[in-house]
Design an enzyme around this catalytic site. Sequence first.
Site, short mmCIF file in Angstrom:
data_model
loop_
_atom_site.label_atom_id
_atom_site.label_comp_id
_atom_site.label_asym_id
_atom_site.label_seq_id
_atom_site.Cartn_x
_atom_site.Cartn_y
_atom_site.Cartn_z
N ARG A 1 -3.72 -8.17 -20.75
CA ARG A 1 -4.70 -7.82 -21.78
C ARG A 1 -4.16 -6.80 -22.79
O ARG A 1 -4.74 -6.60 -23.84
CB ARG A 1 -6.03 -7.37 -21.16
CG ARG A 1 -5.94 -6.12 -20.35
CD ARG A 1 -7.24 -5.85 -19.65
NE ARG A 1 -8.31 -5.48 -20.56
CZ ARG A 1 -8.36 -4.34 -21.24
NH1 ARG A 1 -7.39 -3.45 -21.13
NH2 ARG A 1 -9.37 -4.08 -22.03
N PRO B 1 0.81 -1.22 0.00
CA PRO B 1 0.00 0.00 0.00
C PRO B 1 0.85 1.27 0.00
O PRO B 1 0.34 2.36 -0.24
CB PRO B 1 -0.84 -0.10 1.27
CG PRO B 1 -0.42 -1.32 1.99
CD PRO B 1 0.57 -2.06 1.17
N GLU C 1 2.31 -7.70 8.80
CA GLU C 1 2.43 -6.26 9.01
C GLU C 1 3.30 -5.62 7.94
O GLU C 1 3.28 -4.43 7.75
CB GLU C 1 3.05 -5.93 10.38
CG GLU C 1 2.41 -6.62 11.54
CD GLU C 1 0.91 -6.41 11.58
OE1 GLU C 1 0.19 -7.43 11.54
OE2 GLU C 1 0.47 -5.27 11.63
N ASP D 1 -10.42 1.47 -24.46
CA ASP D 1 -10.72 1.34 -23.03
C ASP D 1 -10.88 2.66 -22.31
O ASP D 1 -10.22 3.63 -22.66
CB ASP D 1 -9.54 0.69 -22.29
CG ASP D 1 -9.45 -0.76 -22.56
OD1 ASP D 1 -10.45 -1.33 -22.93
OD2 ASP D 1 -8.34 -1.30 -22.37
N1 ADE Z 1 -1.05 -4.97 0.06
C1 ADE Z 1 -2.04 -4.64 0.90
N2 ADE Z 1 -2.80 -3.64 0.41
C2 ADE Z 1 -2.27 -3.33 -0.82
C3 ADE Z 1 -2.60 -2.38 -1.82
N3 ADE Z 1 -3.62 -1.54 -1.69
N4 ADE Z 1 -1.84 -2.36 -2.93
C4 ADE Z 1 -0.79 -3.18 -3.07
N5 ADE Z 1 -0.42 -4.10 -2.15
C5 ADE Z 1 -1.15 -4.17 -1.03
#
Ligand code: ADE
Length: 254
Positions: A163, A98, A125, A178
């Site tokens: 794709r 994330p 974590e 697209d």
């Molecule tokens: N791992 C956990 N959440 C994630 C996300 N939003 N993007 C990429 N990897 C992740």
Amino acid sequence: MAGGVVRFDIFTLFPEMFSSPFDASIIRRACEAGRATLTVHNIRDYATGKHHMTDDTPYGGGGGMVMKPEPIWNAVERVLGFDPAGRPDVPPLILLTPQGRPFTQAMARELTAHERLLLICGRYEGVDERVRQYLATDEISIGDYVLTGGEVPAMVVVDAIIRLIPGVLGDPGAAADDSHASGLLEYPHYTRPALYRGYPVPEVLLSGHHAEVDRWRRREALRRTYERRPDLLAHADLSQADREFLAQLDAEED
Ligand code: ADE
């Protein structure tokens, strides 16, 4: 992309998560046609020690577990046949997290230029920082929300890239039309019947006038983007006619 083939290697603690998504539809066809190869590696197979531990408690204390660097690094080294750390000529080694760069259509397009891509799925974590810093060459996030791990994000990235490989979609123009490909959302689609439960298909689409249909589609794509994602308009490729139409929409709002 060498002859339109991308070789993906995915590193995960949950390889079984990939079986059914990769075994269906366009991804399966792409693999069967030799346009892509997908190999899922179980990080646990590269763990050492009696218990084959893949995670451990964080230095400095606190809750949760951290993925150990050795099993991931060993897996990548074995699959590549060399230690990629610090080498300039390595294929992209992408950590899904994330904290990564937000994934976009433009990134998917850029990544199709590579013959080989390696994706590391983080869990728990997090992943020991040294993997991020010295092993991974890139970090990607699929959006501002937190999932249980990088597996679903890896599937998203693989799907978006596959794709785009030439020959994977039946219609060669499909990817060009697209949403996001041109920087705009896509125009609305209709198929038979022309009248369904009293709801009609827009007349122009039944007219057979290709130029009129094209104009309508372009305007609907602009309208949709203007209404739903005006932020995209700043980077879209717009003609003078497009700008005039958008100005008209703006005037209608006031
Ligand atoms: N791992 C956990 N959440 C994630 C996300 N939003 N993007 C990429 N990897 C992740």
